[in-house]
Design a protein around this motif. Structure first.
Motif, PDB file in Angstrom:
ATOM      1  N   LYS A  28       0.859  -1.189   0.000  1.00  0.00           N
ATOM      2  CA  LYS A  28       0.000   0.000   0.000  1.00  0.00           C
ATOM      3  C   LYS A  28       0.893   1.236   0.000  1.00  0.00           C
ATOM      4  O   LYS A  28       1.907   1.267   0.697  1.00  0.00           O
ATOM      5  CB  LYS A  28      -0.914  -0.020   1.220  1.00  0.00           C
ATOM      6  CG  LYS A  28      -1.872  -1.194   1.210  1.00  0.00           C
ATOM      7  CD  LYS A  28      -2.644  -1.294   2.494  1.00  0.00           C
ATOM      8  CE  LYS A  28      -3.494  -2.567   2.492  1.00  0.00           C
ATOM      9  NZ  LYS A  28      -4.107  -2.824   3.791  1.00  0.00           N
ATOM     10  N   PRO A  29       0.550   2.261  -0.778  1.00  0.00           N
ATOM     11  CA  PRO A  29       1.487   3.371  -0.977  1.00  0.00           C
ATOM     12  C   PRO A  29       1.639   4.337   0.199  1.00  0.00           C
ATOM     13  O   PRO A  29       2.688   4.945   0.359  1.00  0.00           O
ATOM     14  CB  PRO A  29       0.921   4.110  -2.190  1.00  0.00           C
ATOM     15  CG  PRO A  29      -0.516   3.760  -2.218  1.00  0.00           C
ATOM     16  CD  PRO A  29      -0.627   2.385  -1.639  1.00  0.00           C
ATOM     17  N   PHE A  30       0.631   4.501   1.051  1.00  0.00           N
ATOM     18  CA  PHE A  30       0.726   5.493   2.116  1.00  0.00           C
ATOM     19  C   PHE A  30       1.024   4.832   3.449  1.00  0.00           C
ATOM     20  O   PHE A  30       0.423   3.820   3.800  1.00  0.00           O
ATOM     21  CB  PHE A  30      -0.571   6.299   2.218  1.00  0.00           C
ATOM     22  CG  PHE A  30      -0.484   7.395   3.246  1.00  0.00           C
ATOM     23  CD1 PHE A  30       0.235   8.551   2.997  1.00  0.00           C
ATOM     24  CD2 PHE A  30      -1.097   7.248   4.478  1.00  0.00           C
ATOM     25  CE1 PHE A  30       0.332   9.561   3.950  1.00  0.00           C
ATOM     26  CE2 PHE A  30      -1.010   8.247   5.438  1.00  0.00           C
ATOM     27  CZ  PHE A  30      -0.295   9.406   5.168  1.00  0.00           C
ATOM     28  N   LYS A  31       1.964   5.420   4.212  1.00  0.00           N
ATOM     29  CA  LYS A  31       2.258   4.938   5.562  1.00  0.00           C
ATOM     30  C   LYS A  31       2.814   6.087   6.389  1.00  0.00           C
ATOM     31  O   LYS A  31       3.200   7.138   5.857  1.00  0.00           O
ATOM     32  CB  LYS A  31       3.255   3.775   5.539  1.00  0.00           C
ATOM     33  CG  LYS A  31       4.644   4.144   5.080  1.00  0.00           C
ATOM     34  CD  LYS A  31       5.548   2.920   5.121  1.00  0.00           C
ATOM     35  CE  LYS A  31       6.923   3.245   4.572  1.00  0.00           C
ATOM     36  NZ  LYS A  31       7.816   2.103   4.672  1.00  0.00           N
ATOM     37  N   VAL A  32       2.873   5.872   7.690  1.00  0.00           N
ATOM     38  CA  VAL A  32       3.456   6.833   8.616  1.00  0.00           C
ATOM     39  C   VAL A  32       4.455   6.081   9.491  1.00  0.00           C
ATOM     40  O   VAL A  32       4.086   5.102  10.153  1.00  0.00           O
ATOM     41  CB  VAL A  32       2.383   7.503   9.507  1.00  0.00           C
ATOM     42  CG1 VAL A  32       3.037   8.452  10.510  1.00  0.00           C
ATOM     43  CG2 VAL A  32       1.365   8.234   8.651  1.00  0.00           C
ATOM     44  N   ASP A  33       5.710   6.522   9.469  1.00  0.00           N
ATOM     45  CA  ASP A  33       6.736   5.939  10.336  1.00  0.00           C
ATOM     46  C   ASP A  33       6.756   6.707  11.648  1.00  0.00           C
ATOM     47  O   ASP A  33       6.839   7.938  11.658  1.00  0.00           O
ATOM     48  CB  ASP A  33       8.128   6.038   9.703  1.00  0.00           C
ATOM     49  CG  ASP A  33       8.237   5.238   8.413  1.00  0.00           C
ATOM     50  OD1 ASP A  33       7.408   4.347   8.190  1.00  0.00           O
ATOM     51  OD2 ASP A  33       9.169   5.514   7.634  1.00  0.00           O
ATOM     52  N   VAL A  34       6.692   5.987  12.763  1.00  0.00           N
ATOM     53  CA  VAL A  34       6.797   6.577  14.092  1.00  0.00           C
ATOM     54  C   VAL A  34       8.002   5.932  14.753  1.00  0.00           C
ATOM     55  O   VAL A  34       8.054   4.708  14.902  1.00  0.00           O
ATOM     56  CB  VAL A  34       5.516   6.325  14.921  1.00  0.00           C
ATOM     57  CG1 VAL A  34       5.649   6.918  16.314  1.00  0.00           C
ATOM     58  CG2 VAL A  34       4.294   6.879  14.203  1.00  0.00           C
ATOM     59  N   SER A  35       9.000   6.756  15.125  1.00  0.00           N
ATOM     60  CA  SER A  35      10.268   6.228  15.643  1.00  0.00           C
ATOM     61  C   SER A  35      10.703   6.965  16.898  1.00  0.00           C
ATOM     62  O   SER A  35      10.401   8.137  17.094  1.00  0.00           O
ATOM     63  CB  SER A  35      11.377   6.389  14.595  1.00  0.00           C
ATOM     64  OG  SER A  35      11.036   5.789  13.385  1.00  0.00           O
ATOM     65  N   ALA A  36      11.474   6.258  17.723  1.00  0.00           N
ATOM     66  CA  ALA A  36      12.141   6.845  18.881  1.00  0.00           C
ATOM     67  C   ALA A  36      13.540   6.265  18.925  1.00  0.00           C
ATOM     68  O   ALA A  36      13.807   5.223  18.318  1.00  0.00           O
ATOM     69  CB  ALA A  36      11.373   6.545  20.160  1.00  0.00           C
ATOM     70  N   GLY A  37      14.440   6.949  19.619  1.00  0.00           N
ATOM     71  CA  GLY A  37      15.789   6.411  19.667  1.00  0.00           C
ATOM     72  C   GLY A  37      16.763   7.289  20.417  1.00  0.00           C
ATOM     73  O   GLY A  37      16.390   8.086  21.283  1.00  0.00           O
TER      74      GLY A  37
END
Length: 195
Positions: A28-37
């Motif tokens: 699927k073309p749309f996504k949201v990356d949620v990251s911490a680090g």
């Protein structure tokens, strides 16, 4: 800011013009990356220590192996800490960034290594304190810089790992505000189509 908005419009238009037909796509073309680090400053005084970072990045896959997006990130680091037993002198820094990004994926498997980069605005802010003089006002400073970022990593299913070199440039109060980011995150959306 106007240039960033214009570039975002160009990227989204390109996504519509060059996007693949949904019947040809695997993901699927749309996504949201949620990251911490972990954010590690690449320069600083004695006692410079890493800190925390958090990022949100909505993306659109123009084609299966190329995704464009906008990264919103905040990173907090200790730039210098000196504790000689009688006083503590310290400097903390926070970097906020708003970057137009692109990632190239090397395959369409469940394990997808990628390389990417981005350009945009870094907002660098900091404060210096001296515990020996609690009545002294903190020195607070902020500046905006145009900068960039290069990165590499992999996605496995909805899990994402990346290492980023952030080029935040120099400011009047620091000759080098660059930092490394080590990120773990999740991809919301963007999964495989069920056939």
């Amino acid at each position: 800011m106007k240039k960033s908005i214009l570039l975002a419009v160009v990227f989204l238009t390109a996504a519509q013009v060059f996007g693949q037909d949904a019947s040809e796509r695997i993901f699927k073309p749309f996504k949201v990356d949620v990251s911490a680090g972990f954010a590690l400053p690449l320069s600083g005084g004695n006692g410079a220590k890493g800190g925390l970072l958090f990022a949100i990045e909505p993306k659109y896959a123009v084609v299966e192996k190329l995704a464009v997006g906008i990264r919103f990130e905040g990173a907090i680091m200790a730039r210098a800490v000196v504790d000689n037993g009688m006083e503590v002198i310290g400097e903390a820094q926070a970097n906020g960034s708003y970057l137009l990004t692109g990632d190239y994926y090397f395959n369409n498997n469940n394990f997808r290594p990628f390389l990417g980069g981005g350009v945009g605005l870094f907002k660098v802010a900091g404060a210096a304190v001296n515990s020996n003089d609690p009545l002294q006002e903190e020195d607070v400073y902020t500046e905006n810089n145009f900068g960039g970022m290069i990165r590499g990593g992999f996605e496995a299913g909805h899990f994402r790992f990346g290492i980023e070199y952030n080029i935040a440039g120099k400011t009047s109060f620091s000759p080098n505000n660059d930092y490394l980011g080590f990120k773990l995150g999740v991809c919301l959306g963007g999964g495989r189509y069920k056939r």
